[in-house]
Scaffold this motif. Structure first.
Motif, PDB file in Angstrom:
ATOM      1  N   UNK A 127      37.568  15.897  10.134  1.00 16.07           N
ATOM      2  CA  UNK A 127      38.460  15.359   9.094  1.00 16.07           C
ATOM      3  C   UNK A 127      39.922  15.569   9.468  1.00 16.07           C
ATOM      4  N   UNK A 128      40.256  16.748  10.017  1.00 17.18           N
ATOM      5  CA  UNK A 128      41.632  17.033  10.415  1.00 17.18           C
ATOM      6  C   UNK A 128      42.056  16.109  11.551  1.00 17.18           C
ATOM      7  N   UNK A 129      41.171  15.861  12.495  1.00 16.98           N
ATOM      8  CA  UNK A 129      41.512  14.979  13.613  1.00 16.98           C
ATOM      9  C   UNK A 129      41.724  13.560  13.118  1.00 16.98           C
ATOM     10  N   UNK A 130      40.842  13.083  12.257  1.00 14.23           N
ATOM     11  CA  UNK A 130      40.978  11.712  11.753  1.00 14.23           C
ATOM     12  C   UNK A 130      42.257  11.547  10.923  1.00 14.23           C
ATOM     13  N   UNK A 135      47.957   9.634  10.709  1.00 11.81           N
ATOM     14  CA  UNK A 135      49.391   9.912  10.584  1.00 11.81           C
ATOM     15  C   UNK A 135      50.128   9.616  11.880  1.00 11.81           C
ATOM     16  N   UNK A 136      49.468   9.849  13.000  1.00  7.50           N
ATOM     17  CA  UNK A 136      50.088   9.562  14.292  1.00  7.50           C
ATOM     18  C   UNK A 136      50.295   8.067  14.453  1.00  7.50           C
ATOM     19  N   UNK A 137      49.334   7.297  13.978  1.00  9.05           N
ATOM     20  CA  UNK A 137      49.484   5.840  14.059  1.00  9.05           C
ATOM     21  C   UNK A 137      50.686   5.362  13.228  1.00  9.05           C
ATOM     22  N   UNK A 138      50.968   6.111  12.154  1.00  5.98           N
ATOM     23  CA  UNK A 138      52.119   5.761  11.308  1.00  5.98           C
ATOM     24  C   UNK A 138      53.387   6.479  11.787  1.00  5.98           C
ATOM     25  N   UNK A 142      53.385  14.250  15.438  1.00  8.23           N
ATOM     26  CA  UNK A 142      53.565  14.116  16.883  1.00  8.23           C
ATOM     27  C   UNK A 142      52.226  14.029  17.608  1.00  8.23           C
ATOM     28  N   UNK A 143      52.333  13.629  18.845  1.00 10.60           N
ATOM     29  CA  UNK A 143      51.115  13.542  19.675  1.00 10.60           C
ATOM     30  C   UNK A 143      50.531  14.926  19.952  1.00 10.60           C
TER      31      UNK A 143
END
Length: 392
Positions: A127-130, A135-138, A142-143
């Protein structure tokens, strides 16, 4: 003096009687010479009972030994007892094995709990990764945070895999512990008869301890040896090739087993196997004949004699009484054309029936021999006399 007078009177009386018979024209009985019993040699077929010393063994004789170490708590059978397949024979102290089962089951439960925790951790990391990926896509995080959450998720998945492997190991330990617990109860693998039991309740036993032998005696094998020369002569006489040996054995007639007391076992057996290797020390081959044992009268280790009926064709068979044994020679009185007897040397083979002899050389078909009274004859003695008619 008185005795001489009495004897003289007896002779006078006998003389008077003889003169009286002669005066009355009464013929005195004449001595009639009777012929000896004879026979004409012919060829015929005969069955020879060939005998071999044998020892019985059950086809399913099983040596019983424990699979685990422990104290022998109970012996559930007695020597000579008939048992069925699966029947309990011995019980070994199972407390240690039971503790091992309980410990293995506890370890399994712990491994299952660890798996549940690892799966929960993996779900949270997923869940944290997804969330971070979204959020990274938005371009909100950060990466670095995305990559860190991905690493956490992969580590959680690895923990799940390790937890599953631990469960597999724990399950294997439980199974192994249960098998060892089962080994504490020793059951019979076959139906049969219990042999000697050399142990006692309370003894410490291990996998090398001999407990007993269960003889599966519904069918018994008589193990015996036949000589190489016998086999070669028999197979060659029947023109049997090596490839046909099994067929030849299968077509042999039923064989018999004679106990040591001379009593013949009532059921016939069959020759079932013959090794293809000659024992260099004995010059013999191992052979087996199988016998049914419905009444349980045959036991492993019992000794006796296997009798194989071997048919001999076109042989000269005469009565044993016709053969005289003189040191290392065998003689038969042959009747000559002038009715006199001449002793001839013959070579013989025992017919095995207690009454006949097989002649292998020394006589020919059509020869006439003396069969009864040969031991009373002398060389050149006349043995045939013409019959006297009743009118004479």
């Amino acid at each position: 003096m008185k005795m001489n007078i009495i004897r003289s009177k007896k002779w006078v009386c006998m003389l008077v009687v003889a003169m009286g018979l002669a005066s009355c024209n009464i013929d005195m009985p004449k001595e009639v010479l009777s012929s000896y019993e004879t026979m004409t040699v012919e060829k015929s077929d005969i069955v020879l009972p060939v005998k071999f010393s044998a020892k019985m063994k059950g086809q399913a004789d099983v040596t019983i030994t424990p699979q685990v170490n422990g104290q022998l708590m109970k012996i559930c059978v007695s020597e000579g007892q008939r048992v069925g397949r699966g029947q309990t024979l011995f019980i070994i102290d199972s407390r240690t094995a039971q503790h091992e089962v309980e410990s293995a089951q506890a370890n399994l439960q712990a491994a299952q709990a660890n798996l549940q925790a690892a799966e929960a951790q993996a779900r949270s990391a997923k869940l944290e990764y997804e969330s971070n990926k979204n959020l990274f896509d938005k371009k909100i995080v950060s990466s670095y945070m995305l990559e860190n959450s991905l690493n956490n998720y992969n580590q959680a998945l690895a923990a799940v895999s390790q937890a599953k492997a631990s469960i597999t190991q724990a399950q294997s330990a439980v199974s192994r512990a249960k098998v060892n617990l089962g080994f504490c109860t020793i059951s019979s693998p076959v139906s049969g008869v219990i042999g000697e039991i050399p142990v006692f309740a309370g003894d410490m036993v291990s996998p090398g301890t001999h407990l007993t032998i269960v003889s599966g005696n519904t069918t018994m094998d008589a193990e015996f040896s036949i000589t190489e020369s016998f086999l070669v002569n028999q197979l060659s006489s029947e023109t049997v090739t090596n490839s046909d040996k099994g067929k030849y054995l299968a077509e042999l007639p039923d064989v018999q087993f004679v106990l040591k007391n001379g009593v013949q076992y009532p059921y016939g057996g069959r020759v079932t196997s013959l090794t293809g290797v000659v024992n260099a020390a004995t010059g013999s081959l191992a052979c087996k004949a199988s016998f049914p044992n419905p009444d349980g009268h045959l036991f492993s280790g019992m000794q006796g004699t296997v009798v194989i009926p071997i048919q001999r064709k076109d042989v000269m068979v005469i009565p044993q009484g016709a053969v005289l044994r003189l040191q290392d020679k065998s003689l038969v009185y042959k009747v000559q054309p002038d009715s006199t007897a001449t002793a001839v040397t013959v070579s013989t083979t025992d017919a095995g029936n207690g009454k006949d002899i097989i002649i292998t050389s020394g006589l020919n078909v059509g020869d006439r021999i003396v069969t009864v009274g040969a031991n009373n004859l002398e060389e050149g003695q006349k043995v045939l006399f013409p019959e006297v008619s009743k009118s004479e």
